[in-house]
Design a protein around this motif. Structure first.
Motif, PDB file in Angstrom:
ATOM      1  N   PRO A   1      31.571  70.679  62.166  1.00 45.40           N
ATOM      2  CA  PRO A   1      32.095  69.554  62.862  1.00 45.40           C
ATOM      3  C   PRO A   1      31.706  69.197  63.992  1.00 45.40           C
ATOM      4  N   GLN A   2      30.821  69.627  64.398  1.00 39.48           N
ATOM      5  CA  GLN A   2      29.623  69.313  65.309  1.00 39.48           C
ATOM      6  C   GLN A   2      28.757  68.026  65.580  1.00 39.48           C
ATOM      7  N   ILE A   3      28.900  67.487  63.371  1.00 34.31           N
ATOM      8  CA  ILE A   3      27.942  66.331  63.358  1.00 34.31           C
ATOM      9  C   ILE A   3      28.725  64.812  64.114  1.00 34.31           C
ATOM     10  N   ARG A   4      29.935  65.053  63.723  1.00 34.88           N
ATOM     11  CA  ARG A   4      30.778  64.098  64.092  1.00 34.88           C
ATOM     12  C   ARG A   4      30.954  63.304  65.855  1.00 34.88           C
ATOM     13  N   ASN A   5      30.327  64.031  66.754  1.00 33.32           N
ATOM     14  CA  ASN A   5      30.288  63.159  67.650  1.00 33.32           C
ATOM     15  C   ASN A   5      28.474  63.560  68.084  1.00 33.32           C
ATOM     16  N   LEU A   6      27.374  63.650  67.194  1.00 35.09           N
ATOM     17  CA  LEU A   6      26.211  64.184  67.831  1.00 35.09           C
ATOM     18  C   LEU A   6      25.890  62.182  67.683  1.00 35.09           C
ATOM     19  N   ASN A   7      25.371  62.043  68.612  1.00 33.35           N
ATOM     20  CA  ASN A   7      24.909  60.625  68.713  1.00 33.35           C
ATOM     21  C   ASN A   7      23.488  59.822  68.426  1.00 33.35           C
ATOM     22  N   THR A   8      23.285  58.566  67.286  1.00 35.95           N
ATOM     23  CA  THR A   8      22.523  58.324  66.991  1.00 35.95           C
ATOM     24  C   THR A   8      22.037  57.685  67.208  1.00 35.95           C
ATOM     25  N   ASP A   9      22.900  56.963  67.708  1.00 40.41           N
ATOM     26  CA  ASP A   9      22.696  55.224  68.959  1.00 40.41           C
ATOM     27  C   ASP A   9      20.789  54.883  69.186  1.00 40.41           C
ATOM     28  N   TRP A  10      20.488  55.861  69.382  1.00 42.59           N
ATOM     29  CA  TRP A  10      19.152  56.002  70.406  1.00 42.59           C
ATOM     30  C   TRP A  10      18.203  55.388  69.294  1.00 42.59           C
ATOM     31  N   ILE A  11      18.361  55.943  68.474  1.00 38.67           N
ATOM     32  CA  ILE A  11      17.224  56.553  66.698  1.00 38.67           C
ATOM     33  C   ILE A  11      16.350  54.997  66.327  1.00 38.67           C
ATOM     34  N   THR A  12      15.279  54.784  66.518  1.00 41.35           N
ATOM     35  CA  THR A  12      14.797  53.764  66.770  1.00 41.35           C
ATOM     36  C   THR A  12      13.784  53.498  65.167  1.00 41.35           C
ATOM     37  N   PRO A  13      13.662  53.293  63.874  1.00 43.92           N
ATOM     38  CA  PRO A  13      13.065  53.276  63.421  1.00 43.92           C
ATOM     39  C   PRO A  13      12.379  52.750  63.129  1.00 43.92           C
ATOM     40  N   GLY A  14      10.355  53.583  62.812  1.00 46.86           N
ATOM     41  CA  GLY A  14       9.480  52.877  63.066  1.00 46.86           C
ATOM     42  C   GLY A  14       9.334  53.695  64.916  1.00 46.86           C
ATOM     43  N   ILE A  15       9.925  53.842  65.571  1.00 44.20           N
ATOM     44  CA  ILE A  15       9.730  54.455  67.027  1.00 44.20           C
ATOM     45  C   ILE A  15      10.329  55.378  67.407  1.00 44.20           C
ATOM     46  N   THR A  16      11.232  56.654  66.786  1.00 40.46           N
ATOM     47  CA  THR A  16      11.370  57.165  67.767  1.00 40.46           C
ATOM     48  C   THR A  16      10.898  58.469  66.176  1.00 40.46           C
ATOM     49  N   THR A  17       9.798  59.739  66.451  1.00 39.28           N
ATOM     50  CA  THR A  17       9.695  60.658  66.370  1.00 39.28           C
ATOM     51  C   THR A  17      10.464  61.611  65.486  1.00 39.28           C
ATOM     52  N   LYS A  18       9.561  62.736  64.913  1.00 38.93           N
ATOM     53  CA  LYS A  18      10.504  63.990  63.590  1.00 38.93           C
ATOM     54  C   LYS A  18      10.133  64.773  65.087  1.00 38.93           C
ATOM     55  N   ALA A  19       9.453  65.218  66.388  1.00 40.57           N
ATOM     56  CA  ALA A  19      10.215  65.588  67.547  1.00 40.57           C
ATOM     57  C   ALA A  19      11.067  65.707  67.373  1.00 40.57           C
TER      58      ALA A  19
END
Length: 135
Positions: A27-45
């Motif tokens: 259920p914690q997945i619903r609360n994950l913030n993914t807005d900060w992720i930018t394709p081409g910039i954000t890394t796997k680490a």
């Protein structure tokens, strides 16, 4: 009802059963913030540092591959009626009431290629977030 029918019914009754269950997975997945992720910039680490790794769970099909992270959350209601152990006819109803998926794909440099976030509520599917262009 004859005596034989009554005896048969009384013999079968103790081996019958039913259950009702609600299974909430990740259920914690619903609360994950993914807005900060930018394709081409954000890394796997950075993804691992902020969100952690997806839970490896064969039931929910959450997975990790070389180029993909996949998180899945579900809220499922199940009702089952078992009529005896010998013949075991089982009647089962299972309905996923809510689910949410987060899929992040990485390019060959381990930067985010795209992110997809979807939600399903009963029979209504919704695209919550889509960033990037998959190749």
């Amino acid at each position: 009802m004859t005596n034989l029918q009554l005896v048969t019914f009384l013999m079968v009754l103790p081996i019958c059963g039913c259950f009702i269950a609600r299974d909430v997975v990740n259920p914690q997945i619903r609360n994950l913030n993914t807005d900060w992720i930018t394709p081409g910039i954000t890394t796997k680490a950075e993804i691992v540092s902020e969100l952690g790794l997806p839970t490896l769970d064969p039931i929910t099909n959450s997975s990790i591959t070389d180029d993909t992270f996949h998180w899945k959350s579900s809220d499922t209601f199940t009702m089952s009626l078992d009529i005896g152990w010998i013949f075991t006819p089982t009647f089962q109803i299972s309905k996923t009431r809510k689910s949410e998926d987060i899929l992040i794909r990485f390019d060959e440099n381990d930067t985010v290629e795209f992110i997809s976030r979807t939600s399903a509520n009963h029979h209504k599917n919704e695209l919550i977030q889509w960033k990037g262009n998959p190749k």
